[in-house]
Design a protein around this motif. Structure first.
Motif, short mmCIF file in Angstrom:
data_model
loop_
_atom_site.label_atom_id
_atom_site.label_comp_id
_atom_site.label_asym_id
_atom_site.label_seq_id
_atom_site.Cartn_x
_atom_site.Cartn_y
_atom_site.Cartn_z
N ALA A 12 0.86 -1.18 0.00
CA ALA A 12 0.00 0.00 0.00
C ALA A 12 0.89 1.23 0.00
O ALA A 12 1.90 1.28 0.70
CB ALA A 12 -0.91 0.00 1.22
N GLN A 13 0.52 2.22 -0.80
CA GLN A 13 1.26 3.48 -0.87
C GLN A 13 0.57 4.49 0.05
O GLN A 13 -0.47 5.02 -0.28
CB GLN A 13 1.29 4.01 -2.30
N SER A 14 1.15 4.72 1.24
CA SER A 14 0.54 5.62 2.20
C SER A 14 1.43 6.85 2.39
O SER A 14 2.58 6.85 1.94
CB SER A 14 0.36 4.91 3.56
N PRO A 15 0.94 7.89 3.07
CA PRO A 15 1.77 9.06 3.35
C PRO A 15 3.00 8.70 4.19
O PRO A 15 3.98 9.44 4.20
CB PRO A 15 0.84 9.99 4.13
N MET A 16 2.97 7.55 4.87
CA MET A 16 4.11 7.11 5.68
C MET A 16 5.04 6.21 4.85
O MET A 16 5.91 5.55 5.39
CB MET A 16 3.63 6.35 6.91
N GLY A 17 4.84 6.17 3.54
CA GLY A 17 5.66 5.34 2.67
C GLY A 17 4.98 4.02 2.37
O GLY A 17 3.82 3.80 2.72
N GLU A 18 5.72 3.13 1.71
CA GLU A 18 5.17 1.82 1.36
C GLU A 18 4.90 1.00 2.61
O GLU A 18 5.74 0.92 3.51
CB GLU A 18 6.15 1.05 0.48
N GLN A 19 3.71 0.41 2.67
CA GLN A 19 3.32 -0.49 3.76
C GLN A 19 3.21 -1.89 3.16
O GLN A 19 2.30 -2.17 2.39
CB GLN A 19 1.99 -0.04 4.37
N THR A 84 -7.82 0.39 -3.97
CA THR A 84 -7.56 1.43 -2.99
C THR A 84 -7.94 0.96 -1.58
O THR A 84 -8.79 0.09 -1.41
CB THR A 84 -8.37 2.71 -3.29
N ILE A 85 -7.29 1.58 -0.62
CA ILE A 85 -7.65 1.43 0.79
C ILE A 85 -8.23 2.77 1.22
O ILE A 85 -7.55 3.79 1.14
CB ILE A 85 -6.44 1.08 1.67
N ASP A 86 -9.48 2.77 1.64
CA ASP A 86 -10.15 3.98 2.12
C ASP A 86 -10.01 4.04 3.63
O ASP A 86 -10.48 3.16 4.35
CB ASP A 86 -11.62 3.95 1.72
N THR A 87 -9.33 5.09 4.12
CA THR A 87 -9.10 5.24 5.56
C THR A 87 -10.08 6.21 6.20
O THR A 87 -9.95 6.52 7.37
CB THR A 87 -7.67 5.75 5.82
N PHE A 93 -5.73 5.39 -0.50
CA PHE A 93 -4.38 5.13 -0.96
C PHE A 93 -4.36 3.92 -1.87
O PHE A 93 -5.11 2.96 -1.64
CB PHE A 93 -3.45 4.88 0.24
N PRO A 94 -3.50 3.93 -2.90
CA PRO A 94 -3.42 2.77 -3.80
C PRO A 94 -2.82 1.55 -3.10
O PRO A 94 -1.94 1.68 -2.24
CB PRO A 94 -2.53 3.24 -4.93
N VAL A 95 -3.29 0.38 -3.49
CA VAL A 95 -2.77 -0.89 -2.97
C VAL A 95 -2.73 -1.89 -4.12
O VAL A 95 -3.61 -1.89 -4.99
CB VAL A 95 -3.60 -1.42 -1.79
N LYS A 96 -1.68 -2.73 -4.11
CA LYS A 96 -1.57 -3.79 -5.11
C LYS A 96 -1.10 -5.04 -4.40
O LYS A 96 -0.22 -5.00 -3.53
CB LYS A 96 -0.56 -3.41 -6.20
N ALA A 97 -1.70 -6.17 -4.75
CA ALA A 97 -1.34 -7.45 -4.15
C ALA A 97 -1.13 -8.48 -5.25
O ALA A 97 -1.86 -8.50 -6.24
CB ALA A 97 -2.42 -7.92 -3.18
#
Length: 101
Positions: A12-19, A84-87, A93-97
């Protein structure tokens, strides 16, 4: 129902970087699915999992560092899920698996 079972390497691409995490998903007889999402900050339960065509949705309840419900929506294409992950208040934020072999 599309094949959702297995372990998936997720980023996941978050404001805190890649998760980075690993999703372990298992389908249920009623067509839904559940599982866990495990990463460096711990493990979250995957709930309310549904697949409709290629659309995948599920939720995860984050408790640390503060409580929030994460809602994931994406498209399944074979061994790849992208969406996407909706917080909520913090945005999407975009997410790919990618399913592990």
């Amino acid at each position: 129902m599309a094949d959702i079972d297995g372990q998936w390497d997720s980023v996941a691409q978050s404001p805190m970087g890649e998760q980075v995490s690993v999703l372990t998903l298992t389908s249920k007889p009623d067509g839904s699915f559940a599982g866990t999402n495990s990463g460096p900050m711990g493990s979250l339960d995957v709930t309310d999992g549904q697949v409709s065509g290629d659309l995948v949705t599920f939720k995860m309840e984050l408790k640390v560092p503060f409580p929030m419900m994460l809602t994931v929506e994406g498209r399944l294409d074979g061994d790849t899920m992208e969406g996407t992950i909706d917080t909520g208040a913090f945005g999407k934020f975009p997410v790919k698996a990618t399913r592990k072999a």
